[in-house]
Structures are given as C-alpha cells and as structure tokens.
Design a protein around this motif. Structure first.
Motif, mmCIF file in Angstrom:
data_model
loop_
_atom_site.group_PDB
_atom_site.id
_atom_site.type_symbol
_atom_site.label_atom_id
_atom_site.label_comp_id
_atom_site.label_asym_id
_atom_site.label_seq_id
_atom_site.Cartn_x
_atom_site.Cartn_y
_atom_site.Cartn_z
ATOM 1 N N ALA A 143 -3.983 3.382 1.437
ATOM 2 C CA ALA A 143 -2.915 3.335 0.438
ATOM 3 C C ALA A 143 -2.555 4.738 -0.023
ATOM 4 O O ALA A 143 -3.376 5.656 0.029
ATOM 5 C CB ALA A 143 -3.367 2.497 -0.760
ATOM 6 N N ALA B 119 0.820 -1.207 0.000
ATOM 7 C CA ALA B 119 0.000 0.000 0.000
ATOM 8 C C ALA B 119 0.857 1.261 0.000
ATOM 9 O O ALA B 119 0.434 2.302 -0.483
ATOM 10 C CB ALA B 119 -0.925 0.006 1.209
ATOM 11 N N MET C 50 -0.868 -4.095 1.023
ATOM 12 C CA MET C 50 -2.212 -3.817 0.510
ATOM 13 C C MET C 50 -3.111 -4.950 0.986
ATOM 14 O O MET C 50 -2.853 -6.129 0.695
ATOM 15 C CB MET C 50 -2.216 -3.748 -1.017
#
Length: 470
Positions: free
Chosen positions: A204, A44, A52
């Motif tokens: 993110a 991320a 992520m």
C-alpha cells in the motif's frame, strides 16, 4: 464473541468509517485466545486501483521502535550490551552540541525515550549501509532537551542511535539484523526492509486528503530516508506478520512457531514501567512499549506514522489479545482508536473510565505563556480571550530538511492557531472537543506543561514530545 461475529463487526465498523472519512484503504487483524481474524477494505493505491488485501504490505512506521528495542534486548540477553552502560562505550564518536551531554546517556535511555536528544525533526538524507553512521555523525550539531532520565519525550533520535549501536556491536547492518533476528525467528515471511524489496509484492501507499476536492491523493514520498530505519522509516510488512510479533511478546518472548526470540525476563522488562510523567496525555513508558492505562487494563502499544499512512500495534497481556492495523490516510488513526476501544468495551467487557474531568474555570494561565522550542520547531503560547492559544512554526535547518519534512507531511507544515481550555493546572484540551474524545488513544491531543520553577514552567508536552522554554 465468536470469530464470525468479530469479523462481521470489524468489517462493518471499517467500511462505515472509511466511507464517511475518505480513507482509501484499511486492514486490521485481531488475535484473541487462539483465534485470529483479519479483514481488509478499500484500495491500497488510488492511482492503480489495487485493492487492499489481507496480505497487502504497509510501512510499519514507528511500530518499528518495538522491533528495534527487541533487537537491543536480544543483545542484552547475549551479554553483548549492558543497558546501564554509557552509549559512548559502544559509540565513542557519539556527541551532541553541548560538551559532555552525550556521555551521560545510557543505553536504556535510548529505548526508554528518556535520553533528551533534541533531534525529532532531523532528517539527514543518506542511503545505504552507512546511513545510520551518517545520522549519528550529524547529531553533533543537535542539542539536548533535558538531562537523561529527567523527563520523558518520544524520541526518534534515541532509536536511531540504538540502531547504529546494534550495527557496531554485531557487525551487521540494521536491516540485516532485523531480517535475521526478528523476521526469521518470529515468523514474518512477508516483511521487508526496503522499498526495493517491497515493490516485489503487493504494498500500500499513503494518501493525503485534498481539502478542496475531498479526494485522497497519493503521497509523493513512499518512505523516509534510510537514516530513519530503526525509528520506523523503512521496514514494511503485513498485518499477519505484526500479529505474529505481538503474539511473541504476549507469550513471554516465544514466537507462534515455538522459537525463543527474547528471554522471558527481557520481555517482561519491556512491559514494566521505567518512567511515568504522571500526566494523562503522556502514558507511562516501558522499554519500547508505551503502557496505556484503560482503567485496570494496560495496553502495550505503539503507533506509527508514515507518509500518508498510520499503523498501530497493541498487545493486551491480561486478555491474551493482539491488535494490528494500518490505514493509508492519516485520519485512519481515528478508526484505530475506535476499534481499540470497541474491543476493550464490547469484546472484552473492560470498563473504560473517563480520563479527564470537565474543564476547571479558574486556572492561572500565566505560568504557561512563552516560547518553547525543540529541533526545528517553535511553539508560541499566549493568552487570547481567556484561553491559551498556541502558534506552531516549523523552522527548517536547511533546504534538504524542509523538502523531506514537507513531503512527509503531505505538502504543508503550517497549521492555524489552536486554543486550549484548562482541564486542571498544567493540563489542557484543544477547544471544541468533548472530553470523551481523550478516553482512548487520542489522549495524545491533550497538552501538558511540566517543571514549574519561579512561576514559569520549563517544558510543554504535545503528542508525547517535549519542547523547552526558550
């Protein structure tokens, strides 16, 4: 295809593309006929190394425009807003630089991208509750590209004016209204309206590829200014939340949790063609939704660029399917297009015909030569070695505009000249691309020209945005 097979296929495509194209992280979700699959891949934020995850938040970008349109239609359902009323009936101070131009714009023109407001690169840096008020006040220095309803041009300005209109008629800020009337009834618990909220959970950040080191570097700008909230500058959420919103439009305005968010009539109106330019690179528009034809199947779609990232939301009413995705590098749009076409062909069995034919050889290029302009943008079109060649120049209005747009673009606002080959009169493809490139979402790479008068066209359309002959 069962959910395990779908999960495996999405996982394999995502991993292979991200590794080959230096995409740090990607998250994608698919809802189909009662089943839902979400996968996450990579990182991320390359600075922190945070992974992520399926519930990592990301900037919605211009996907927000469909949320803004839904808010407007909610007020139409309640009898507060009339789509066919002039915007100035609600915003008396709304004005453009041409006397009387703003008075011709109706509410439906704002959310149907047919308003003609020439402000696509206008980034006033205002914060807080009065940000949208400041944006609308600044439009008095911006012009009009065309008469309202005459043409179709993707409009950030129209959505931001719609956001300010909502503030005036409801007495709430746009972000308060978004949280109350979209996030809550749809069931989007992990969505936020600002960086200050998003920092409290996993979120993110965008990245840009360094051409020399071929490494992804984090953006220096997380969000655009507050003035761009209704167009996609600040709202943040997760794939699961976007899927819930998409499912609400799939179900005629009823959320997955059974709450009526929008009337069936207004939901259908958003999905009905309101303007069609008749050109492959500019799909028909509804209200909020862009209506992408893939053969006999229509994909309701909106993509969203954020600083160093790109999101996508697609709703396929004919197939009871919703796709939501985000990648934290601009190149992720290629993966999103690949996944969309794979879902259509392999998962749903939809035939996708070729969108463009092989190039024609004897197209007269002279009607297209000239200089085209829109807000802070100049495109010079010439003939070089028998091809159209375009040189695009960013012409910032002031130092603040230049700083914001340069950061948003990852540090560079210039590009080398691009040559185009004719597909047919008025439609051109960038040189060197196979024609199948344009069968999917990347049809936006095509360039078209419109409104031929006295041997010269008036408008150039690139990426869904018009520039007008100077």
């Amino acid at each position: 295809m069962d959910t395990n097979t779908l999960h495996t296929a999405l996982e394999a495509q995502t991993a292979a593309f991200c590794e080959a194209n230096h995409i740090p992280g990607f998250v994608v979700g698919v809802y189909h006929a009662g089943e839902q699959v979400t996968i996450a891949h990579g990182t991320a934020n390359v600075t922190t190394g945070a992974p992520m995850l399926q519930d990592t938040g990301f900037l919605f970008g211009s996907v927000t425009k469909v949320l803004t349109t839904t808010l407007v239609l909610q007020q139409v359902d309640r009898g507060v807003i009339d789509l066919d009323a002039p915007v100035v009936a609600y915003l008396p101070d709304f004005a453009l630089s041409e006397p009387g131009a703003a008075a011709k714009i109706l509410v439906r023109h704002l959310i149907g991208h047919t308003n003609g407001i020439d402000a696509d690169l206008y980034f006033p840096d205002a914060k807080g509750r009065d940000a949208l008020k400041a944006y609308v006040a600044g439009l008095s220095d911006c012009g009009a590209l065309f008469e309202p309803g005459e043409q179709l041009s993707y409009s950030n300005g129209g959505m931001i004016v719609a956001g300010r209109l909502l503030e005036v008629v409801t007495g709430l800020s746009f972000h308060e209204l978004l949280a109350r009337d979209i996030y809550a009834p749809v069931g989007m618990p992990d969505s936020s309206t600002s960086a200050e909220q998003a920092i409290l959970r996993s979120t993110a950040v965008g990245h840009f590829l360094d051409a020399e080191t071929m490494r992804a570097e984090p953006t220096t700008m997380f969000t655009l200014p507050d003035t761009w909230g209704p167009a996609g500058g600040t709202p943040i959420g997760t794939v699961a939340d976007l899927l819930a919103f998409g499912r609400t439009h799939l179900a005629g305005g009823v959320s997955p949790y059974g709450r009526r968010v929008l009337s069936a009539e207004s939901t259908a109106l958003m999905q009905r063609v309101s303007h069609d330019m008749g050109s492959p690179n500019t799909p028909p528009i509804g209200l909020g939704w862009v209506l992408y034809p893939f053969g006999d199947t229509t994909v309701l779609a909106m993509s969203g660029a954020s600083p160093g990232g790109t999101s996508l939301l697609c709703v396929l009413p004919e197939h009871d399917l919703v796709l939501a995705a985000y990648g934290n590098s601009p190149g992720a749009i290629m993966l999103q297009d690949q996944i969309l076409q794979w879902l259509l062909r392999d998962h749903l069995g939809v035939h996708i015909p070729k969108l463009v034919t092989e190039p024609e050889q004897d197209v007269d290029l002279t009607p297209y030569v000239g200089t085209y302009r829109s807000n802070q943008l100049r495109v010079d079109v010439s003939i070089v070695d028998g091809r159209l060649e375009e040189r695009t120049t960013y012409e910032p209005a002031d130092a603040s505009q230049e700083r914001i747009f340069t950061e948003f673009a990852g540090g560079t606002t210039s590009a080398p000249p691009q040559r185009y080959v004719p597909i047919r009169p008025g439609l051109f493809a960038p040189e060197g691309y196979p024609t199948e490139t344009f069968d999917g979402y990347l049809r936006l790479l095509l360039v078209s020209f419109h409104d031929l008068r006295d041997g010269r066209v008036r408008f150039r359309n690139g990426g869904g945005r018009l520039t007008r002959r100077a």
